[in-house]
Design a protein around this motif. Structure first.
Motif, PDB file in Angstrom:
ATOM      1  N   ASP A  99      29.277  18.952  -8.222  1.00 58.52           N
ATOM      2  CA  ASP A  99      28.426  20.129  -8.020  1.00 58.52           C
ATOM      3  C   ASP A  99      29.110  21.419  -8.451  1.00 58.52           C
ATOM      4  OD1 ASP A  99      30.288  19.983  -5.990  1.00 58.52           O
ATOM      5  OD2 ASP A  99      28.849  20.235  -4.347  1.00 58.52           O
ATOM      6  N   TRP A 100      30.333  21.673  -7.954  1.00 54.39           N
ATOM      7  CA  TRP A 100      30.968  22.956  -8.296  1.00 54.39           C
ATOM      8  C   TRP A 100      31.469  22.981  -9.737  1.00 54.39           C
ATOM      9  CZ3 TRP A 100      35.928  23.584  -9.958  1.00 54.39           C
ATOM     10  CH2 TRP A 100      36.913  22.662  -9.584  1.00 54.39           C
ATOM     11  N   MET A 101      31.843  21.817 -10.288  1.00 50.40           N
ATOM     12  CA  MET A 101      32.309  21.786 -11.683  1.00 50.40           C
ATOM     13  C   MET A 101      31.167  22.092 -12.647  1.00 50.40           C
ATOM     14  SD  MET A 101      35.077  18.708 -12.054  1.00 50.40           S
ATOM     15  CE  MET A 101      36.818  19.116 -11.934  1.00 50.40           C
ATOM     16  N   ILE A 102      30.017  21.449 -12.426  1.00 52.38           N
ATOM     17  CA  ILE A 102      28.855  21.716 -13.281  1.00 52.38           C
ATOM     18  C   ILE A 102      28.410  23.172 -13.132  1.00 52.38           C
ATOM     19  CG2 ILE A 102      26.404  21.195 -13.634  1.00 52.38           C
ATOM     20  CD1 ILE A 102      27.036  18.269 -12.957  1.00 52.38           C
ATOM     21  N   GLY A 103      28.371  23.665 -11.898  1.00 50.98           N
ATOM     22  CA  GLY A 103      27.989  25.062 -11.659  1.00 50.98           C
ATOM     23  C   GLY A 103      28.939  26.037 -12.330  1.00 50.98           C
ATOM     24  N   PHE A 104      30.249  25.789 -12.214  1.00 52.96           N
ATOM     25  CA  PHE A 104      31.253  26.662 -12.833  1.00 52.96           C
ATOM     26  C   PHE A 104      31.077  26.711 -14.348  1.00 52.96           C
ATOM     27  CE2 PHE A 104      35.465  27.089 -14.856  1.00 52.96           C
ATOM     28  CZ  PHE A 104      35.815  28.352 -14.400  1.00 52.96           C
ATOM     29  N   LEU A 105      30.845  25.540 -14.957  1.00 46.74           N
ATOM     30  CA  LEU A 105      30.677  25.494 -16.414  1.00 46.74           C
ATOM     31  C   LEU A 105      29.421  26.242 -16.859  1.00 46.74           C
ATOM     32  CD1 LEU A 105      31.697  21.776 -17.081  1.00 46.74           C
ATOM     33  CD2 LEU A 105      33.005  23.813 -17.687  1.00 46.74           C
ATOM     34  N   PHE A 106      28.330  26.077 -16.143  1.00 42.86           N
ATOM     35  CA  PHE A 106      27.084  26.750 -16.521  1.00 42.86           C
ATOM     36  C   PHE A 106      27.210  28.274 -16.438  1.00 42.86           C
ATOM     37  CE2 PHE A 106      24.570  22.785 -16.305  1.00 42.86           C
ATOM     38  CZ  PHE A 106      23.735  23.004 -17.392  1.00 42.86           C
ATOM     39  N   VAL A 107      27.910  28.791 -15.427  1.00 40.93           N
ATOM     40  CA  VAL A 107      27.981  30.252 -15.280  1.00 40.93           C
ATOM     41  C   VAL A 107      29.057  30.888 -16.163  1.00 40.93           C
ATOM     42  CG1 VAL A 107      27.068  30.237 -12.937  1.00 40.93           C
ATOM     43  CG2 VAL A 107      29.534  30.174 -13.269  1.00 40.93           C
ATOM     44  N   THR A 108      29.940  30.074 -16.756  1.00 37.34           N
ATOM     45  CA  THR A 108      31.008  30.660 -17.586  1.00 37.34           C
ATOM     46  C   THR A 108      30.821  30.430 -19.084  1.00 37.34           C
ATOM     47  OG1 THR A 108      32.376  28.663 -17.263  1.00 37.34           O
ATOM     48  CG2 THR A 108      32.762  30.529 -15.773  1.00 37.34           C
ATOM     49  N   THR A 109      30.242  29.296 -19.479  1.00 33.91           N
ATOM     50  CA  THR A 109      30.217  28.960 -20.909  1.00 33.91           C
ATOM     51  C   THR A 109      29.171  29.738 -21.711  1.00 33.91           C
ATOM     52  OG1 THR A 109      28.810  27.067 -20.367  1.00 33.91           O
ATOM     53  CG2 THR A 109      31.159  26.636 -20.625  1.00 33.91           C
ATOM     54  N   PHE A 110      28.026  30.036 -21.106  1.00 36.47           N
ATOM     55  CA  PHE A 110      26.940  30.675 -21.872  1.00 36.47           C
ATOM     56  C   PHE A 110      27.245  32.131 -22.220  1.00 36.47           C
ATOM     57  CE2 PHE A 110      24.719  26.957 -20.426  1.00 36.47           C
ATOM     58  CZ  PHE A 110      23.879  26.665 -21.484  1.00 36.47           C
ATOM     59  N   VAL A 111      28.150  32.746 -21.466  1.00 40.59           N
ATOM     60  CA  VAL A 111      28.530  34.135 -21.795  1.00 40.59           C
ATOM     61  C   VAL A 111      29.188  34.187 -23.170  1.00 40.59           C
ATOM     62  CG1 VAL A 111      29.817  36.151 -21.012  1.00 40.59           C
ATOM     63  CG2 VAL A 111      28.857  34.579 -19.338  1.00 40.59           C
ATOM     64  N   GLY A 112      30.049  33.190 -23.445  1.00 36.29           N
ATOM     65  CA  GLY A 112      30.765  33.151 -24.723  1.00 36.29           C
ATOM     66  C   GLY A 112      29.856  33.005 -25.924  1.00 36.29           C
ATOM     67  N   LEU A 113      28.682  32.387 -25.736  1.00 34.99           N
ATOM     68  CA  LEU A 113      27.749  32.203 -26.854  1.00 34.99           C
ATOM     69  C   LEU A 113      27.225  33.519 -27.396  1.00 34.99           C
ATOM     70  CD1 LEU A 113      25.520  29.194 -25.721  1.00 34.99           C
ATOM     71  CD2 LEU A 113      27.243  29.197 -27.517  1.00 34.99           C
ATOM     72  N   LEU A 114      27.130  34.526 -26.528  1.00 34.89           N
ATOM     73  CA  LEU A 114      26.484  35.783 -26.913  1.00 34.89           C
ATOM     74  C   LEU A 114      27.465  36.918 -27.193  1.00 34.89           C
ATOM     75  CD1 LEU A 114      23.671  35.563 -24.219  1.00 34.89           C
ATOM     76  CD2 LEU A 114      23.406  35.139 -26.661  1.00 34.89           C
TER      77      LEU A 114
ATOM     78  N   SER B 183      19.555  28.158 -40.759  1.00 35.73           N
ATOM     79  CA  SER B 183      19.161  29.378 -40.045  1.00 35.73           C
ATOM     80  C   SER B 183      20.113  29.701 -38.897  1.00 35.73           C
ATOM     81  CB  SER B 183      17.749  29.215 -39.490  1.00 35.73           C
ATOM     82  OG  SER B 183      17.475  30.203 -38.519  1.00 35.73           O
ATOM     83  N   PRO B 184      20.586  30.955 -38.789  1.00 33.86           N
ATOM     84  CA  PRO B 184      21.433  31.354 -37.651  1.00 33.86           C
ATOM     85  C   PRO B 184      20.733  31.181 -36.305  1.00 33.86           C
ATOM     86  CG  PRO B 184      21.511  33.014 -39.377  1.00 33.86           C
ATOM     87  CD  PRO B 184      20.438  32.052 -39.760  1.00 33.86           C
ATOM     88  N   ARG B 185      19.413  31.387 -36.287  1.00 37.66           N
ATOM     89  CA  ARG B 185      18.668  31.187 -35.036  1.00 37.66           C
ATOM     90  C   ARG B 185      18.737  29.729 -34.593  1.00 37.66           C
ATOM     91  NH1 ARG B 185      13.007  34.648 -35.686  1.00 37.66           N
ATOM     92  NH2 ARG B 185      13.975  36.679 -36.052  1.00 37.66           N
ATOM     93  N   ALA B 186      18.571  28.822 -35.562  1.00 38.72           N
ATOM     94  CA  ALA B 186      18.653  27.394 -35.248  1.00 38.72           C
ATOM     95  C   ALA B 186      20.068  27.019 -34.806  1.00 38.72           C
ATOM     96  CB  ALA B 186      18.244  26.568 -36.470  1.00 38.72           C
ATOM     97  N   MET B 187      21.079  27.646 -35.443  1.00 37.41           N
ATOM     98  CA  MET B 187      22.475  27.382 -35.084  1.00 37.41           C
ATOM     99  C   MET B 187      22.752  27.805 -33.649  1.00 37.41           C
ATOM    100  SD  MET B 187      23.955  26.072 -37.778  1.00 37.41           S
ATOM    101  CE  MET B 187      25.697  26.309 -37.567  1.00 37.41           C
ATOM    102  N   LEU B 188      22.302  29.014 -33.286  1.00 38.15           N
ATOM    103  CA  LEU B 188      22.532  29.519 -31.928  1.00 38.15           C
ATOM    104  C   LEU B 188      21.785  28.671 -30.904  1.00 38.15           C
ATOM    105  CD1 LEU B 188      23.833  31.724 -30.171  1.00 38.15           C
ATOM    106  CD2 LEU B 188      21.764  33.084 -30.476  1.00 38.15           C
ATOM    107  N   ALA B 189      20.551  28.292 -31.240  1.00 42.32           N
ATOM    108  CA  ALA B 189      19.764  27.456 -30.321  1.00 42.32           C
ATOM    109  C   ALA B 189      20.418  26.086 -30.129  1.00 42.32           C
ATOM    110  CB  ALA B 189      18.342  27.294 -30.853  1.00 42.32           C
ATOM    111  N   SER B 190      20.889  25.483 -31.225  1.00 39.20           N
ATOM    112  CA  SER B 190      21.524  24.162 -31.118  1.00 39.20           C
ATOM    113  C   SER B 190      22.847  24.249 -30.358  1.00 39.20           C
ATOM    114  CB  SER B 190      21.754  23.560 -32.511  1.00 39.20           C
ATOM    115  OG  SER B 190      22.685  24.331 -33.246  1.00 39.20           O
ATOM    116  N   GLN B 191      23.573  25.356 -30.558  1.00 36.07           N
ATOM    117  CA  GLN B 191      24.817  25.566 -29.806  1.00 36.07           C
ATOM    118  C   GLN B 191      24.503  25.676 -28.310  1.00 36.07           C
ATOM    119  OE1 GLN B 191      27.809  25.972 -31.460  1.00 36.07           O
ATOM    120  NE2 GLN B 191      29.199  26.691 -29.880  1.00 36.07           N
TER     121      GLN B 191
END
Length: 666
Positions: free
Chosen positions: A156-171, A493-501
């Motif tokens: 639970d905490w590992m999945i939660g930690f990954l979700f709240v930290t990894t998506f910031v790096g994408l943007l 397409s960069p949009r497709a790249m970002l979405a797939s990432q």
């Protein structure tokens, strides 16, 4: 005569350029819209490839911590999977959808994003360093190693930690993609190599080349999987099986020098450079062949006789802290070098741009560059979307992470997210020039700073989680730029790249923890084959940040100074005097065997020797087949881990124990 040859050459060149122009124009006309580049079959293939590589890299994380780059082999597997799917569909008489280079790129991007979470999610380092076993290994009596700094792994905490930290790096760097890819023309070698492979697959001659690679991959995949299955039958006890075969004799085996028949590390050795593999072997010989036997003789002088050798105040302390000294020396040197190199390159680029009064005429650019730039900019990602997304994900993280880990205060997380875009830019710019992702070094710097600022009670947890926070943002944003480079060269397409990432990252946030628990529940993580060396290294780095040098055993500080200086000098020689420097080992690679042992270095050197001989015999064939053969070896052996883990979980033990001992002499 010379004029005639010159005229013929120029005519041939014009003809080739004309053909290239026609082919590229055809490619541009055939580009599907970005929503069509992401397909259901592509997502399914990405999940499968991402899962396979998550198992492989998790095994490597938990055994040695050495993980090579799998981007190229992921692109190969993407091609294999969809070609296989199309053959099945063709036999069922259904209409098959054309397989484009854009779809190939999207699958590769999504799969890499998925298994990258297993590589950099901290399962073998900063997150695992929080568990009780690593706390005990670091020394219960060690000041600063508080019992309050223990947090056992849980889904639970590992999945939660990954979700709240990894998506910031994408943007973090999305608004700068044009500057990095088009304006600064950064090469991103791994991204470029992947694009070259994908473009090659989707040409008239690409099918012939791909068939050879697919055949090689499948042959060695089957062989590796069956070999893993065969070995399992002889591992019915502790120290049993081919993995403990004393290939070089029992005395050498006692010092961890033996060949353990690991197809994973033979394959890894085929991918890694000769310098990396030889550095590993040199580190193993220096540590286990010379240093540890000599320091072991100092028992009773340098450390108490009553202490076991695995205590941090005993021989194990020297292993850990000398490895840390090498890692820090190499990391700090490359960190400073990359910052200076980045600053200098940026200054030169800005100076050139300022000296040009008008923008360069697009018509003066080569045709292929002009067309690729046009496609890359056609479907732009709005800056406001990236900025708003970054703020929203940052706010969520600032709220949730201090709740999950109270020692890491919210204002530290806020400062981290304010600094993250600048750090990400420096790292991504350096990676574009050198192909070196320095995210771990940014993480280590933050680890020491946060551990020191947070004090004895909170320092270890704050340092480890803060390290993961920075490393995650900086690493993911750099990986995204590699993918953007691949997309730029394959007209995706960069949009497709970002979405797939984003899709791959979301899948990875679930797949990586599940893969980790497959190992964590089936095997004894932290000892034996699965030593997880970086977990103890990271915890001791945090303790060092809290306590300073008082955590070191006797005379360890002097040795650490020496190896820290060696790491700096070795890197300096490599940069200043290449003739001498090319013979200097890589300190970061040297450090791993100091903790793990020499057996895997022998495996990787065998892989390196195979590549060396193959190039001597047939260099062209080796260039084509090495990635496929290496991928087959690693995937087959890695996939066997899945049934082996399931058998261990249901308490099915191998029927035979094959062990080795000295002969009875009369």
């Amino acid at each position: 005569m010379d004029n005639m040859i010159s005229s013929e050459d120029s005519q041939t060149e014009r003809k080739d350029n004309g053909e290239m122009k026609e082919l590229l124009e055809e490619d541009v006309k055939r580009i599907p819209p970005w929503t069509s580049q992401i397909t259901v079959r592509g997502i399914v293939a990405s999940v499968g490839i991402g899962f396979i590589y998550s198992v492989i890299v998790m095994k490597m994380n938990l055994t040695t911590g050495i993980v090579p780059n799998f981007n190229v082999s992921a692109a190969l597997l993407a091609f294999v999977s969809i070609k296989g799917w199309n053959k099945i569909v063709k036999r069922t008489k259904f209409v098959k959808k054309p397989f484009t280079k854009q779809e190939n790129t999207i699958i590769q991007t999504c799969a890499v994003a998925c298994y990258s979470i297993a590589v950099g999610g901290g399962f073998g380092s900063y997150l695992l360093a929080l568990n009780k076993k690593t706390y005990i290994q670091a020394g219960v009596d060690t000041e600063g190693n508080s019992s309050q700094s223990v947090k056992e792994p849980a889904l639970d905490w590992m999945i939660g930690f990954l979700f709240v930290t990894t998506f910031v790096g994408l943007l973090a760097l999305v608004p700068l993609r044009k500057i990095m890819i088009i304006d600064y023309k950064l090469t991103y070698p791994s991204g470029t190599a992947t694009a070259v492979l994908i473009n090659g697959f989707h040409t008239r001659n690409g099918d012939k080349m791909a068939k050879k690679q697919v055949r090689g991959f499948l042959n060695f995949f089957s062989m590796s999987f069956l070999w893993g299955c065969f070995q399992w039958f002889y591992t019915g006890g502790k120290g049993c099986g081919f993995v403990h075969f004393p290939t070089l004799g029992l005395k050498a085996y006692a010092q961890t020098f033996y060949f353990d028949f690991s197809m994973t590390y033979i394959g890894a050795g085929m991918i890694c450079s000769h310098l990396v593999n030889l550095s590993l072997l040199f580190g193993a010989i220096l540590s286990w062949g010379i240093m540890w036997p000599q320091i072991g003789k100092k028992k009773g002088d340098w450390f108490p006789e009553t202490l076991p050798l695995d205590s941090m105040k005993s021989l194990n302390g020297y292993k850990v802290f000398i490895a840390i000294a090498l890692i820090l020396g190499d990391g700090i040197y490359n960190f400073v070098k990359t910052l200076l190199f980045t600053g200098k390159s940026l200054y030169i680029s800005l100076k050139k741009r300022n000296n040009v009064k008008t923008c360069p005429d697009e018509k003066n650019q080569p045709f292929d560059v002009h067309k690729r730039n046009e496609v890359f900019l056609r479907e732009s990602i709005p800056v406001w979307v990236a900025c708003v997304g970054y703020v929203i994900f940052s706010v969520i993280s600032i709220i949730i992470i201090p709740i999950m880990f109270p020692p890491l205060k919210w204002y530290f997380v806020l400062v981290a997210y304010i600094l993250a875009p600048a750090l990400s830019f420096c790292n991504a710019y350096g990676a574009g020039l050198t192909d070196m992702n320095m995210a771990y070094n940014y993480g280590k710097v933050s680890l020491f700073v946060l551990a020191a600022l947070s004090g004895k009670e909170n320092g270890v947890v704050a340092g480890l989680i803060g390290c993961g926070l920075i490393k995650s943002i900086v690493s993911i944003s750099s990986d995204l730029m590699h993918d953007f480079k691949t997309g730029h060269l394959t007209l995706t397409s960069p949009r497709a790249m970002l979405a797939s990432q984003a899709i791959g990252t979301a899948i990875g946030c679930v797949v990586a923890p599940l893969t980790f628990f497959l190992f964590y529940n089936a095997f004894d993580i932290g000892s034996g084959e699965y030593k997880a060396p970086y977990a103890i290294v990271y915890r001791n780095m945090a303790i060092l940040g809290v306590e300073g040098f008082s955590a070191l055993p006797h005379h360890c500080l002097e040795l650490c100074y020496g190896f820290f200086a060696f790491a700096i000098v070795a890197n300096l020689l490599r940069d200043i005097t290449p003739k001498i420097g090319k013979y200097m080992p890589l300190p970061m690679a040297m450090a791993v065997p100091f903790l793990v042992g020499g057996y895997f270095a022998i495996d990787m050197c065998i892989g390196s020797a195979v590549v060396f001989v193959w190039h001597k015999i047939n260099s062209k064939k080796a260039d084509l087949m090495v990635p496929a053969v290496a991928s087959g070896l690693m995937c087959g052996d890695g996939l066997w881990v899945l049934p082996a883990s399931i058998l261990a979980l249901v308490n099915v033990k191998p029927p035979i124990c094959m062990n080795f001992m000295p002969s009875m002499r009369s």
